[in-house]
Structures are given as structure tokens and as C-alpha cells.
Scaffold this motif. Structure first.
Motif, PDB file in Angstrom:
ATOM      1  N   GLY A   1       0.858  -1.190   0.000  1.00 54.72           N
ATOM      2  CA  GLY A   1       0.000   0.000   0.000  1.00 54.72           C
ATOM      3  C   GLY A   1       0.887   1.231   0.000  1.00 54.72           C
ATOM      4  O   GLY A   1       2.022   1.202  -0.512  1.00 54.72           O
TER       5      GLY A   1
ATOM      6  N   PHE B   1     -17.848   4.514   2.455  1.00 50.79           N
ATOM      7  CA  PHE B   1     -16.915   5.051   1.449  1.00 50.79           C
ATOM      8  C   PHE B   1     -15.487   4.667   1.818  1.00 50.79           C
ATOM      9  O   PHE B   1     -14.535   5.250   1.330  1.00 50.79           O
ATOM     10  CB  PHE B   1     -17.085   6.572   1.279  1.00 50.79           C
ATOM     11  N   TYR B   2     -15.340   3.654   2.681  1.00 47.73           N
ATOM     12  CA  TYR B   2     -14.001   3.230   3.106  1.00 47.73           C
ATOM     13  C   TYR B   2     -13.393   2.145   2.220  1.00 47.73           C
ATOM     14  O   TYR B   2     -12.303   1.660   2.499  1.00 47.73           O
ATOM     15  CB  TYR B   2     -14.025   2.810   4.586  1.00 47.73           C
TER      16      TYR B   2
ATOM     17  N   PHE C   1       2.102  11.892   1.315  1.00 44.71           N
ATOM     18  CA  PHE C   1       0.805  11.367   0.884  1.00 44.71           C
ATOM     19  C   PHE C   1      -0.266  12.442   0.886  1.00 44.71           C
ATOM     20  O   PHE C   1      -0.351  13.227   1.811  1.00 44.71           O
ATOM     21  CB  PHE C   1       0.351  10.269   1.843  1.00 44.71           C
TER      22      PHE C   1
ATOM     23  N   LYS D   1      -8.791   4.675  10.268  1.00 40.78           N
ATOM     24  CA  LYS D   1      -7.778   5.444   9.543  1.00 40.78           C
ATOM     25  C   LYS D   1      -8.337   6.764   9.025  1.00 40.78           C
ATOM     26  O   LYS D   1      -9.514   6.859   8.708  1.00 40.78           O
ATOM     27  CB  LYS D   1      -7.153   4.629   8.408  1.00 40.78           C
TER      28      LYS D   1
ATOM     29  N   VAL E   1      -0.222   9.954   5.114  1.00 42.42           N
ATOM     30  CA  VAL E   1       0.920  10.859   5.231  1.00 42.42           C
ATOM     31  C   VAL E   1       1.975  10.271   6.178  1.00 42.42           C
ATOM     32  O   VAL E   1       3.181  10.389   5.934  1.00 42.42           O
ATOM     33  CB  VAL E   1       0.444  12.273   5.673  1.00 42.42           C
TER      34      VAL E   1
ATOM     35  N   ALA F   1       4.194  -3.600   6.520  1.00 42.80           N
ATOM     36  CA  ALA F   1       3.369  -2.462   6.069  1.00 42.80           C
ATOM     37  C   ALA F   1       1.996  -3.005   5.635  1.00 42.80           C
ATOM     38  O   ALA F   1       1.505  -2.680   4.556  1.00 42.80           O
ATOM     39  CB  ALA F   1       4.064  -1.733   4.923  1.00 42.80           C
ATOM     40  N   LEU F   2       1.413  -3.840   6.495  1.00 39.88           N
ATOM     41  CA  LEU F   2       0.199  -4.575   6.099  1.00 39.88           C
ATOM     42  C   LEU F   2      -1.091  -3.794   6.304  1.00 39.88           C
ATOM     43  O   LEU F   2      -2.178  -4.284   5.994  1.00 39.88           O
ATOM     44  CB  LEU F   2       0.133  -5.910   6.857  1.00 39.88           C
TER      45      LEU F   2
ATOM     46  N   VAL G   1       5.685  -8.072  -1.006  1.00 40.68           N
ATOM     47  CA  VAL G   1       4.595  -9.054  -1.088  1.00 40.68           C
ATOM     48  C   VAL G   1       3.276  -8.303  -0.981  1.00 40.68           C
ATOM     49  O   VAL G   1       3.027  -7.622   0.019  1.00 40.68           O
ATOM     50  CB  VAL G   1       4.685 -10.095   0.050  1.00 40.68           C
ATOM     51  N   GLU G   2       2.449  -8.415  -1.999  1.00 39.03           N
ATOM     52  CA  GLU G   2       1.171  -7.700  -2.017  1.00 39.03           C
ATOM     53  C   GLU G   2       0.113  -8.619  -2.596  1.00 39.03           C
ATOM     54  O   GLU G   2       0.318  -9.214  -3.646  1.00 39.03           O
ATOM     55  CB  GLU G   2       1.308  -6.404  -2.842  1.00 39.03           C
TER      56      GLU G   2
ATOM     57  N   LYS H   1      -4.825  18.796  -3.434  1.00 46.30           N
ATOM     58  CA  LYS H   1      -5.198  17.383  -3.255  1.00 46.30           C
ATOM     59  C   LYS H   1      -5.291  16.683  -4.611  1.00 46.30           C
ATOM     60  O   LYS H   1      -4.841  15.550  -4.776  1.00 46.30           O
ATOM     61  CB  LYS H   1      -6.531  17.306  -2.493  1.00 46.30           C
TER      62      LYS H   1
ATOM     63  N   ALA I   1      -6.897   5.543  -1.767  1.00 48.87           N
ATOM     64  CA  ALA I   1      -8.032   5.686  -0.847  1.00 48.87           C
ATOM     65  C   ALA I   1      -8.517   7.126  -0.693  1.00 48.87           C
ATOM     66  O   ALA I   1      -9.715   7.370  -0.527  1.00 48.87           O
ATOM     67  CB  ALA I   1      -7.656   5.115   0.524  1.00 48.87           C
TER      68      ALA I   1
ATOM     69  N   GLY J   1       3.213   2.794   9.102  1.00 43.83           N
ATOM     70  CA  GLY J   1       1.847   3.091   8.667  1.00 43.83           C
ATOM     71  C   GLY J   1       0.773   2.611   9.622  1.00 43.83           C
ATOM     72  O   GLY J   1       0.951   2.552  10.838  1.00 43.83           O
TER      73      GLY J   1
HETATM   74  C1  LIG Z   1     -11.755   6.983   2.439  1.00 42.35           C
HETATM   75  C2  LIG Z   1     -10.355   7.200   2.891  1.00 42.35           C
HETATM   76  C3  LIG Z   1      -9.750   8.451   2.704  1.00 42.35           C
HETATM   77  C4  LIG Z   1      -8.450   8.668   3.124  1.00 42.35           C
HETATM   78  N1  LIG Z   1      -7.885   9.899   2.935  1.00 42.35           N
HETATM   79  C5  LIG Z   1      -6.620  10.133   3.362  1.00 42.35           C
HETATM   80  C6  LIG Z   1      -6.010  11.408   3.187  1.00 42.35           C
HETATM   81  O1  LIG Z   1      -6.600  12.325   2.596  1.00 42.35           O
HETATM   82  N2  LIG Z   1      -4.755  11.599   3.685  1.00 42.35           N
HETATM   83  C7  LIG Z   1      -4.092  10.609   4.351  1.00 42.35           C
HETATM   84  O2  LIG Z   1      -2.961  10.846   4.805  1.00 42.35           O
HETATM   85  N3  LIG Z   1      -4.642   9.378   4.526  1.00 42.35           N
HETATM   86  C8  LIG Z   1      -5.879   9.108   4.039  1.00 42.35           C
HETATM   87  N4  LIG Z   1      -6.437   7.864   4.199  1.00 42.35           N
HETATM   88  C9  LIG Z   1      -5.701   6.822   4.955  1.00 42.35           C
HETATM   89  C10 LIG Z   1      -4.667   6.116   4.100  1.00 42.35           C
HETATM   90  O3  LIG Z   1      -5.247   5.563   2.951  1.00 42.35           O
HETATM   91  C11 LIG Z   1      -4.032   5.010   4.943  1.00 42.35           C
HETATM   92  O4  LIG Z   1      -3.663   5.508   6.183  1.00 42.35           O
HETATM   93  C12 LIG Z   1      -2.792   4.463   4.223  1.00 42.35           C
HETATM   94  O5  LIG Z   1      -3.190   3.787   3.048  1.00 42.35           O
HETATM   95  C13 LIG Z   1      -1.992   3.558   5.127  1.00 42.35           C
HETATM   96  O6  LIG Z   1      -0.901   3.029   4.426  1.00 42.35           O
HETATM   97  P1  LIG Z   1      -0.300   1.602   4.823  1.00 42.35           P
HETATM   98  O7  LIG Z   1       0.804   1.342   3.875  1.00 42.35           O
HETATM   99  O8  LIG Z   1      -0.041   1.540   6.275  1.00 42.35           O
HETATM  100  O9  LIG Z   1      -1.505   0.576   4.551  1.00 42.35           O
HETATM  101  P2  LIG Z   1      -2.290   0.325   3.214  1.00 42.35           P
HETATM  102  O10 LIG Z   1      -2.138   1.432   2.258  1.00 42.35           O
HETATM  103  O11 LIG Z   1      -3.669  -0.072   3.613  1.00 42.35           O
HETATM  104  O12 LIG Z   1      -1.543  -0.930   2.594  1.00 42.35           O
HETATM  105  C14 LIG Z   1      -1.578  -2.203   3.154  1.00 42.35           C
HETATM  106  C15 LIG Z   1      -1.379  -3.205   2.008  1.00 42.35           C
HETATM  107  O13 LIG Z   1      -1.139  -4.499   2.542  1.00 42.35           O
HETATM  108  C16 LIG Z   1      -1.819  -5.448   1.726  1.00 42.35           C
HETATM  109  N5  LIG Z   1      -2.043  -6.620   2.569  1.00 42.35           N
HETATM  110  C17 LIG Z   1      -2.755  -6.687   3.725  1.00 42.35           C
HETATM  111  N6  LIG Z   1      -2.685  -7.921   4.255  1.00 42.35           N
HETATM  112  C18 LIG Z   1      -1.921  -8.665   3.397  1.00 42.35           C
HETATM  113  C19 LIG Z   1      -1.474 -10.002   3.416  1.00 42.35           C
HETATM  114  N7  LIG Z   1      -1.777 -10.852   4.409  1.00 42.35           N
HETATM  115  N8  LIG Z   1      -0.689 -10.412   2.397  1.00 42.35           N
HETATM  116  C20 LIG Z   1      -0.322  -9.563   1.374  1.00 42.35           C
HETATM  117  N9  LIG Z   1      -0.720  -8.276   1.330  1.00 42.35           N
HETATM  118  C21 LIG Z   1      -1.503  -7.834   2.333  1.00 42.35           C
HETATM  119  C22 LIG Z   1      -3.090  -4.729   1.329  1.00 42.35           C
HETATM  120  O14 LIG Z   1      -3.654  -5.302   0.149  1.00 42.35           O
HETATM  121  C23 LIG Z   1      -2.616  -3.299   1.129  1.00 42.35           C
HETATM  122  O15 LIG Z   1      -2.257  -3.037  -0.215  1.00 42.35           O
HETATM  123  C24 LIG Z   1      -7.727   7.603   3.753  1.00 42.35           C
HETATM  124  C25 LIG Z   1      -8.321   6.352   3.918  1.00 42.35           C
HETATM  125  C26 LIG Z   1      -9.609   6.146   3.486  1.00 42.35           C
HETATM  126  C27 LIG Z   1     -10.228   4.777   3.654  1.00 42.35           C
END
Ligand SMILES: Cc1cc2nc3c(=O)[nH]c(=O)nc-3n(C[C@H](O)[C@H](O)[C@H](O)COP(=O)(O)OP(=O)(O)OC[C@H]3O[C@@H](n4cnc5c(N)ncnc54)[C@H](O)[C@@H]3O)c2cc1C
Length: 413
Positions: A12, A124-125, A413, A155, A309, A104-105, A35-36, A378, A44, A285
Motif C-alpha cells: 500500500g 466510502f471506506y 501522501f 484510519k 501521510v 506495512a500490512l 509481497v502484495e 489534493k 483511498a 503506517g
Molecule cells: C476513504 C479514505 C480516505 C483517506 N484519505 C486520506 C487522506 O486524505 N490523507 C491521508 O494521509 N490518509 C488518508 N487515508 C488513509 C490512508 O489511505 C491510509 O492511512 C494508508 O493507506 C496507510 O498506508 P499503509 O501502507 O499503512 O496501509 P495500506 O495502504 O492499507 O496498505 C496495506 C497493504 O497491505 C496489503 N495486505 C494486507 N494484508 C496482506 C497479506 N496478508 N498479504 C499480502 N498483502 C496484504 C493490502 O492489500 C494493502 O495493499 C484515507 C483512507 C480512506 C479509507
């Protein structure tokens, strides 16, 4: 034979930035594997524009490969297990060994954990959820729209007021037969509680101006969907005509078995280095749990919010930490708690909330005036994030130029 292997779990926001940053800085003799489970990446922050019809689903997703630098091995599979004592990860596609691991799951949505919610609520999540909600909004004929935060943490706390204001804006443009009454319910004591009462009051006033009612301290226990009624722990039941939920979130279950999680299931990390209790494992994250200074309510410790972010900035820090560790150098770069978000308020305008989450004695944040600049900021960021890597470089140059000179913000972000 690679000199060192770095494995990143989850592609992600955090995973993509970490992988690209490491590949940019390390020679090809170092292996980088991500791994994704998904073949497509979904942006999002744009889901709300799918909800209000400003974007199609295709406009906010991209093939995962397009966002990843050459020289990174992509495993499209599901992580099943982490074995931190033997430096191994098990996926449905086989085993991977690592010298350094980045977890980073992200957070999982578990809408079924509150009785009646899955059967009754739009959301809308998720991308599909936002598209389904768009179709429902088009058919809605007026009445009460209840938007509910079903549990904490969730989140992007800014997404709650943002979603509500965009829905209000939608019905300003698309009149219905009957009046639309938007009501927000949340267990929190104010909007974005981590930001303190000043910013909370500004957001409440913004919501009021749009005719949106805000109901704090409402903990949802179940939904009686036959009677279209929300049931709360300590408050009177409330009737609705349309229900929109921010679903309950949980950390991936495999983290507990790996011994990485705290009682709540999230991964505690050093707030500066993002290191877990294992020397060669970092977490970034949404999956992390990071205590921050101060408390607005004496009974509730503050945690760093889950937001893209932070996933982005964490990833950059961890890439540097790993490169320094490989080179046997003391680390020069740590995460210092800075962050920001742009909150859409409808009518092509957005507010900009920014601040220092590690400030003593408590986080220092402010919400600037709502303006067209932040809405365009944005959109520009969305285009940059979803563009393929070549185009991205050129767009990045443009954003840095505008961001650096006019808006004075770091690019994240
Ligand atoms: C509607 C909405 C609006 C948002 N707007 C904003 C914004 O304006 N600004 C902002 O800063 N944040 C925003 N966010 C939050 C932001 O999207 C998340 O905080 C961010 O994506 C977190 O990043 P991450 O890498 O921790 O997790 P993620 O981006 O969720 O990535 C995790 C990844 O791990 C993968 N995964 C999970 N489990 C497994 C597994 N077992 N095996 C393999 N892969 C796996 C998933 O498929 C995913 O791709 C928003 C979120 C939503 C839902």
C-alpha cells in the motif's frame, strides 16, 4: 546471490514508498522483495470523489506494477506467517528469507463485527463501497442520513467530516423531494480528537455551517435494520433512512502469532526509528501503535492517527534506517511527528490541517482557511501518486515547485 535481502510485507502507501526509496538508493546486489495480495493499487483518498461522482472507479486505481521501480521483486501473494526468530516469512506462494523486514500490512475492515452493520450500511471506506454508495445517493429521495464511526481507531480521522461535507455538497447540487438531514455519530468527544479542542471546534463550526449535526460520545453496539434504528451503548436509539458506516478496523491477525503485536493487535514501534522489538524488523503506517505526548482527556492516552501521510514519511525514514544499518553508520534520520491533511469541504474547496504530533506538552495542530488552493493541491497529489514512475518525476518537479514556493509544505501522501 544477493548481499542482503530486504522484504516488505504489504504494497500500500507505506510499502510502495519504502520499496522505491530502497531501490533508488541501494545497488542491485541488494534484493528488495515486496509481497502484495492485490494486483491493483487503490488510492483511498479519492474514494470520496467516487462516492460523489467526481471520479470513476477506474480513475482511482492503477496496476500495482506501474507504481514500483524496476529491480524490485513483486510477489503477488498473501502473507500467512512471520517467523522473526528464523528471519522467514511464509506466503501462499512459498517462503522468503530476509535480513531486514518491513511490515506495512495496513488495517483490515471488519464490518461484520457489529451486529446488523454489514446488512444495513453503505461505506466510502472501500472502492466498491464508494461506488455502491454513489448509486444509492443518486436514488435517495430525502430523509436522515446517519454517518457512524462504528469503533476506534479508524484510519484518516479527517475522512469523517470530509465525507459528511461532500455528501452535503452533493445534495446541494442534486435536490431531492424531501429535505436531507445529515447526522454524524462517533464514540469520540470531538472531530479529530488527537488535534485538541481548538481544531475540533473549527471543524464542528465547519460542519454546522453545512447543516450537519455532530453527535459525539455515541458508541454503536448494533443496528436493528428491520426498524432502521441505530442502537448505542449509553444513548437513545436513533432512526435513519440511509446508514453510512466507517467500519470497525483491526490489525492483521498474523501479527499476534509473530509476537509483534500489543494487546489491541497493533505493532508498537520506536516512535523515531519505527523499529519493533526485533532488531531487524520495522513496522510502518496503519499497522503501528505509536504513543504521542499529552492527553486532552486524562483517561485516554493519545496515539498517532492512522494516515497515508504517516505511512509515507515512516517509509522514507525506515529506508534510511536500513541503508545506515547496512553501511554500519549511525542513523541520521528519524520520524519527528510532523503531518498534515487536506479536508475537502465541498464546492471545490478544502481546508489544510497541519502540525507536530510529537510536540510537548501535547500535539500542536491548526486548521487553515478553507480555500480552492488546497482542493487543487489534493488533486495534484492524486495525479502524482497515480501516475507511472516516469511521468511522476516530472509531476513531482512541478509539485515541489508549487509546494515549495507557494504553499510551503513537504511532499508526502
Ligand atoms: C476513504 C479514505 C480516505 C483517506 N484519505 C486520506 C487522506 O486524505 N490523507 C491521508 O494521509 N490518509 C488518508 N487515508 C488513509 C490512508 O489511505 C491510509 O492511512 C494508508 O493507506 C496507510 O498506508 P499503509 O501502507 O499503512 O496501509 P495500506 O495502504 O492499507 O496498505 C496495506 C497493504 O497491505 C496489503 N495486505 C494486507 N494484508 C496482506 C497479506 N496478508 N498479504 C499480502 N498483502 C496484504 C493490502 O492489500 C494493502 O495493499 C484515507 C483512507 C480512506 C479509507
Amino acid at each position: 546471490m544477493k548481499s542482503k535481502n530486504i522484504v516488505i510485507l504489504g504494497g500500500g502507501v507505506g510499502g510502495i514508498v519504502a520499496a522505491n526509496e530502497l531501490r533508488r538508493k541501494l545497488p542491485l546486489s541488494y534484493g528488495i522483495t515486496i509481497v502484495e495480495k492485490e494486483k491493483e493499487h487503490f488510492f483511498a483518498a479519492s474514494f470520496m470523489w467516487v462516492m460523489n461522482g467526481d471520479r470513476t472507479m477506474d480513475e482511482v486505481r492503477k496496476p500495482f506494477r506501474n507504481l514500483i521501480r524496476k529491480g524490485i521483486d513483486v510477489v503477488h501473494g498473501t502473507v500467512r506467517e512471520i517467523d522473526p526468530h528464523n528471519n522467514k516469512v511464509v506466503t501462499n506462494d512459498g517462503e522468503l528469507s530476509y535480513d531486514y523486514l518491513i511490515v506495512a500490512l495496513g488495517a483490515e475492515l471488519v464490518i461484520g463485527s457489529i451486529p446488523g452493520l454489514a446488512e444495513s450500511a453503505y461505506t466510502f471506506y472501500s472502492l466498491e463501497g464508494a461506488d455502491r454508495l454513489n448509486r444509492a445517493l443518486r436514488e435517495f429521495n430525502g430523509g436522515i442520513i446517519a454517518i457512524v464511526v462504528s469503533s476506534l481507531p479508524y484510519k484518516c480521522p479527517g475522512a469523517l467530516p470530509e465525507g459528511a461535507m461532500l455528501i452535503a455538497d452533493y445534495f446541494k447540487k442534486h435536490k431531492t423531494e424531501n429535505h436531507v438531514d445529515i447526522q454524524l455519530f462517533t464514540p469520540e468527544s470531538q472531530p479529530m480528537p488527537v488535534a485538541g479542542p481548538l481544531l475540533g471546534d473549527s471543524l464542528r463550526m465547519l460542519l454546522e455551517k453545512k447543516g450537519i449535526s455532530y453527535h459525539p460520545k455515541h458508541k454503536l453496539t448494533s443496528v436493528d435494520y428491520n426498524r432502521k434504528t441505530l442502537v448505542f451503548e449509553e444513548n437513545e436509539p436513533v432512526k435513519y433512512d440511509m446508514l453510512i458506516a466507517i467500519p470497525p478496523h483491526q490489525a492483521p491477525q498474523l501479527l499476534r502469532k509473530a509476537g509483534l503485536a500489543n494487546d489491541a493487535g497493533w505493532v508498537p514501534v520506536d516512535r523515531t526509528t519505527l523499529k519493533t522489538k526485533f532488531e531487524n524488523i520495522y513496522a510502518i503506517g496503519d499497522v503501528t501503535s505509536i504513543n504521542i505526548p499529552g492527553r486532552w482527556d486524562p483517561n485516554i492516552p493519545l496515539l498517532l492517527p492512522k494516515a497515508g501521510v504517516f505511512a509515507h514519511f515512516h517509509a522514507e525514514v525506515v529506508a534510511h534506517q536500513i541503508i545506515n544499518a547496512i553501511n554500519g553508520e549511525a542513523s541520521k534520520r528519524g520520524f519527528t511527528g510532523g503531518g498534515y491533511c487536506m479536508i475537502e469541504s465541498g464546492g471545490g474547496r478544502a481546508g489544510f490541517a497541519s502540525g507536530e504530533f510529537y510536540a510537548e506538552p501535547s500535539p500542536r495542530l491548526r486548521l487553515g482557511n478553507v480555500s480552492r488552493i488546497w482542493h487543487w493541491g489534493k488533486i495534484l497529489f492524486e495525479k502524482w501518486w497515480l501516475s507511472s514512475l516516469g511521468i511522476r518525476k516530472r509531476l513531482l518537479g512541478l509539485i515541489i515547485k508549487i509546494g515549495g514556493t507557494v504553499l510551503r509544505i513537504p511532499v508526502g501522501f
